[in-house]
Write a protein that holds these residues in place. Sequence first.
Motif, short mmCIF file in Angstrom:
data_model
loop_
_atom_site.label_atom_id
_atom_site.label_comp_id
_atom_site.label_asym_id
_atom_site.label_seq_id
_atom_site.Cartn_x
_atom_site.Cartn_y
_atom_site.Cartn_z
N ARG A 13 49.77 -36.98 17.06
CA ARG A 13 48.41 -37.47 17.25
C ARG A 13 48.25 -38.72 18.32
NH1 ARG A 13 45.02 -33.84 16.31
NH2 ARG A 13 44.97 -32.96 14.42
N PHE A 14 49.63 -39.16 18.35
CA PHE A 14 49.46 -40.40 19.33
C PHE A 14 49.61 -39.93 20.70
CE2 PHE A 14 53.88 -39.44 19.37
CZ PHE A 14 54.32 -39.99 20.90
N TYR A 17 45.68 -39.10 21.45
CA TYR A 17 44.89 -40.50 21.74
C TYR A 17 45.25 -41.05 23.04
CZ TYR A 17 44.32 -40.33 16.63
OH TYR A 17 44.11 -39.87 15.33
N THR A 18 46.66 -40.67 23.31
CA THR A 18 47.04 -41.13 24.77
C THR A 18 46.35 -40.31 25.71
OG1 THR A 18 49.09 -41.68 23.94
CG2 THR A 18 48.99 -41.38 26.54
N TRP A 20 43.30 -39.14 25.38
CA TRP A 20 41.96 -39.58 25.22
C TRP A 20 41.51 -40.58 26.24
CZ3 TRP A 20 40.23 -38.70 19.50
CH2 TRP A 20 40.44 -37.18 19.37
N VAL A 21 42.64 -41.64 26.01
CA VAL A 21 42.75 -42.79 26.95
C VAL A 21 42.63 -42.66 28.51
CG1 VAL A 21 43.73 -45.16 27.26
CG2 VAL A 21 43.49 -44.17 24.92
N THR A 24 39.50 -40.96 29.20
CA THR A 24 38.34 -42.12 29.39
C THR A 24 38.52 -42.85 30.65
OG1 THR A 24 38.26 -41.87 26.92
CG2 THR A 24 37.26 -43.87 28.28
N CYS A 52 39.30 -32.84 27.18
CA CYS A 52 39.53 -33.63 25.80
C CYS A 52 39.56 -32.92 24.73
CB CYS A 52 38.40 -35.03 25.72
SG CYS A 52 38.71 -36.11 24.39
N TRP A 56 42.59 -31.22 21.31
CA TRP A 56 42.62 -31.54 19.92
C TRP A 56 43.24 -30.39 18.95
CZ3 TRP A 56 41.94 -35.35 16.97
CH2 TRP A 56 41.72 -35.21 15.67
#
Length: 410
Positions: A13-14, A17-18, A20-21, A24, A52, A56
């Motif tokens: 999951r990290f 999130y990376t 997504w950052v 973004t 994005c 998932w």
Amino acid sequence: MLFALKFQPNPFRFLVYTEWVMLTSCGSLAVLEAIAGRRLPLQHISVLMLLCVMGWVLPTGKSSVKILYTFAQIGLIFYGTTLGYLHILPTLYLIVFIRTCFLFGMIERWAVGGMLLVLFLLHQTSYVQNMTTLVPQLKEQFWMHLVAETLMFGLGLFLVLMLVNTLLSERQAQKDLATAHQQLTLYASQAEELATAQERNRIARDIHDSLGHALTALNVQLQTAVLLWQQEPVRAEPFLQQARRLGVTAMQEVRKSVQALREDNRAEQSLTETIAAVVDDFRQGSGIETQMQIIGQTAGKSNAPMSAAIVNALYRIVQEALTNIYKYARATAVTVEIETTSEIVRLSVVDNGCGFNRGSSIGIGFGLQGMQERIAALGGTFTLETEPGRGCRIGVEVPLTTIVPEMSSS
């Protein structure tokens, strides 16, 4: 159909999130440039949002689906390049490469990484050519910038590959460790069941050896007393006393066996004293001439360790052997010999009885089987020499260096 296919969550999951950052950040840069140009890049933001969402979950199953998924992402990036914003291209390609590492094997990962590097180089070459046309005086600087960016992008692909490989290896190691833990738990359970079964067999041998010997001798004393009681009651009294003593011994053996069911903690004892006691009982109870010979060092006086398990095993073997001699051998003389050295203890029980044929089932019962099991548990050797009409010899050798499990000591 694609929607009927199975998907799996991203294993880390990290990394999601990376991604997504990073997406973004790309979207923020696009928005800032759009504000400067006074227009909103809806299509570009839509491409970033689709990328994005696709990160998932990852497809599983057929390779064709995984390849289609990968090319779909690359197609979105290609569409984004038609809208401009080539400066965020390395970031998008790195994100695709991260996901690719979870979908394919090592060879496919290198292949996709090489393809992304080629695509990146083509995009950047086209960009530099356009820029050098507009600003010819900076041609050399643009090409040097292209080389530097290509090297950095290639290094980024390599670092991503190594990172994901490390994460996947660690994850697999954790799975293997969990599997090994389950197997060890299963083996421990099986070992416990085996130890329980061995303990039951040991106690069964103890009960058979001790009670069998005591009750057999008791029966002999009572039979003799009954025969003498009718003719010479006075001579029957010693046999009755001996029978009474044997009865007490039998009760003691029962108590020991019951106690062994609760705990297995027997104090060390002298081998010669233990064997001498059972030999004396046999001599008095049977009337058979019985000799005991001690050769070499004696237990308790040698420097070699003599565990309670070895003492008990040899005691039980002598006890069972003498019981069998009385029951079947019709012997008139028995010799029990013990030889102890610094490394080994030898025991032999020899009688001059009728013997038996080892090929027959006579005399090969639970008692002899129990002897063999006891010696095998101690890492020793058991020999049986006998022929019809020539008596019988039981020989045992046990190394004193044997590491004996505690449960075998009674």
